[in-house]
Design an enzyme around this catalytic site. Sequence first.
Site, PDB file in Angstrom:
ATOM      1  CD  GLU A 313      11.112 -22.741  -2.634  1.00  0.00           C
ATOM      2  OE1 GLU A 313      12.052 -22.159  -3.199  1.00  0.00           O
ATOM      3  OE2 GLU A 313      10.253 -22.149  -1.976  1.00  0.00           O
ATOM      4  CB  SER A 495      14.894 -26.579 -14.776  1.00  0.00           C
ATOM      5  OG  SER A 495      14.758 -25.209 -15.095  1.00  0.00           O
ATOM      6  NE  ARG A 496      11.587 -30.002  -9.264  1.00  0.00           N
ATOM      7  CZ  ARG A 496      11.481 -29.482  -8.034  1.00  0.00           C
ATOM      8  NH1 ARG A 496      11.626 -28.190  -7.853  1.00  0.00           N
ATOM      9  NH2 ARG A 496      11.235 -30.258  -6.999  1.00  0.00           N
ATOM     10  CG  LEU A 497      17.811 -29.990 -15.134  1.00  0.00           C
ATOM     11  CD1 LEU A 497      18.570 -29.249 -16.225  1.00  0.00           C
ATOM     12  CD2 LEU A 497      17.322 -31.334 -15.657  1.00  0.00           C
ATOM     13  CG  HIS A 498      17.116 -31.849  -8.077  1.00  0.00           C
ATOM     14  ND1 HIS A 498      16.930 -30.487  -8.013  1.00  0.00           N
ATOM     15  CD2 HIS A 498      15.866 -32.402  -8.000  1.00  0.00           C
ATOM     16  CE1 HIS A 498      15.636 -30.220  -7.895  1.00  0.00           C
ATOM     17  NE2 HIS A 498      14.976 -31.371  -7.897  1.00  0.00           N
TER      18      HIS A 498
END
Length: 547
Positions: A313, A495-498
């Site tokens: 996601e 972009s997974r930069l949580h």
Amino acid sequence: MLASGTVAHSRLPLQHFSSNQIHLQSLLSSRLQPVLLLLFSAPAIRAFCSKSDAMSSAQNSDSVSHLTQREAAEIDETLMGPLGFSVDQLMELAGLSVATSIAEAYKASEYDRVLAICGPGNNGGDGLVAARQLYHFGYKPFVCYPKRTQKPLYTGLVTQLESLSIPFLSVEDLPLDFSKDFDIIVDAMFGFSFHGTPRPPFDDLIKRLLCLHGYDQTRQKRPVIVSVDIPSGWHVEEGDIGDEGIKPDMLVSLTAPKLCAKKFSGPHHFLGGRFVPPVIAHKYKLRLPPYPGTSMCVRIGKAPSVDISALRENYISPEFLEEQVESDPINQFRKWFDDAIAAGLREPNAMALSTVGKDGKPSSRMVLLKGVDRDGFVWYTNYESRKACELCENPHASLLFYWDGLNRQVRVEGSVEKVSDEESEQYFHSRPRGSQIGAIVSKQSSVIPGRHVLYQQYKELEEKFSDWSLIPKPEFWGGYRLKPELFEFWQGQTSRLHDRLQYSPQEINGKRDGNFLVLLKKVLLCWKCEASINKTPQPIKRVLMMI
């Protein structure tokens, strides 16, 4: 989401028992029993009630009934005749079913550009409704409606779409290459009542959709094709005669699949139209899978094989900024918990409880949060269960809340202690009487011969306390409280930069003062830097870590 339940383990296969048939006579009045026995015993209706049937029908489309063209027409006539449905009601339900099926298989974050090609009949009306619903689901629909009718029902649907500024494209306006402009094409040209050969411009549109399958050989990305009830160009009973029809990736059957659906070989087959009355199902001996929850669609056939490594996601969330968070993690938790409740998420108080015994082996299960305050997080369970034994050996645990609809999770670690007997007693008697009895008969984590043992013990206690006398709390049942020592708040980002904001206890002169140090973690670079921190003592220190 399931919480730790009141049912002990059984060595018998679960399919030996049907929860829909347990204590039916004791739970319902004698006046209703004849009607319900008819519903539960009729082959046409039983499929709506059995969870195991739902699983099998989702795996084997042959177990689902398929209609002939004559049967489909008769059912429509009955629905719009003696059963009182109007054509616009059925069209609205059908279009909503198509839209929810699309949303189930193709997320708007990856497949947002939708072209609905609508024919002049009811099938085209279903497509117009689906386009409107997809707009409200976050997609960007376009509509091609070449042969408009001036009937008020259809002109009203057009007006609704125009009020949403949904573009209408003529056949001439359509791009030569659909793959560059659209991610999904909804084929709503012809339904089960269509006869003969498609006429212009639909014959050319069908050919253009057929050409899209040539992209599979060249490995070029192409839009997926979703057909409404009948793939255009197919015979309603015999399927794709002459191999000249559309080859859809998804088929959304309405009311019940038509015979041609047996020839469908695409990855996604859904059934929509959650409006079939029992009298129709019984008359035509329909075997239909039950719809899950409140959904307007249900998958038929096996789900397509999936590359697990490709599942992902791309979260889209507001920034979770350090300057905006509460200085107290309990207050921050309450803020997010209130957001989860306001969003209507199911069981927002469900949490994964992880424990470790003296053997060092971790175990996790879902439980329900029943209280949170400055002293910690409270839940209730059986004191003889595995989790209780592990907490006795190692009184430390972690909790994990996951709120999918908000792209958020919260992790809490800390020491665990039992709540007072008075607190457990008070909560026990606030529960429904059925839950109180369930807590008594359930010997969690123990092995029993079968569910019939539970039901027999439950029935005996139900009769014993039928005078509504006080049900005593068992000694082996009560609450636990986790006293937090670490919080981590997680917000999913693109972009997974949580965003990960961590609170940990602050130490002054080597002792914890009860306040928390805030650490913001972002998966970005392998370095860390400290933000400006005042030299004077502060209840909260903020450190920005980029790791």
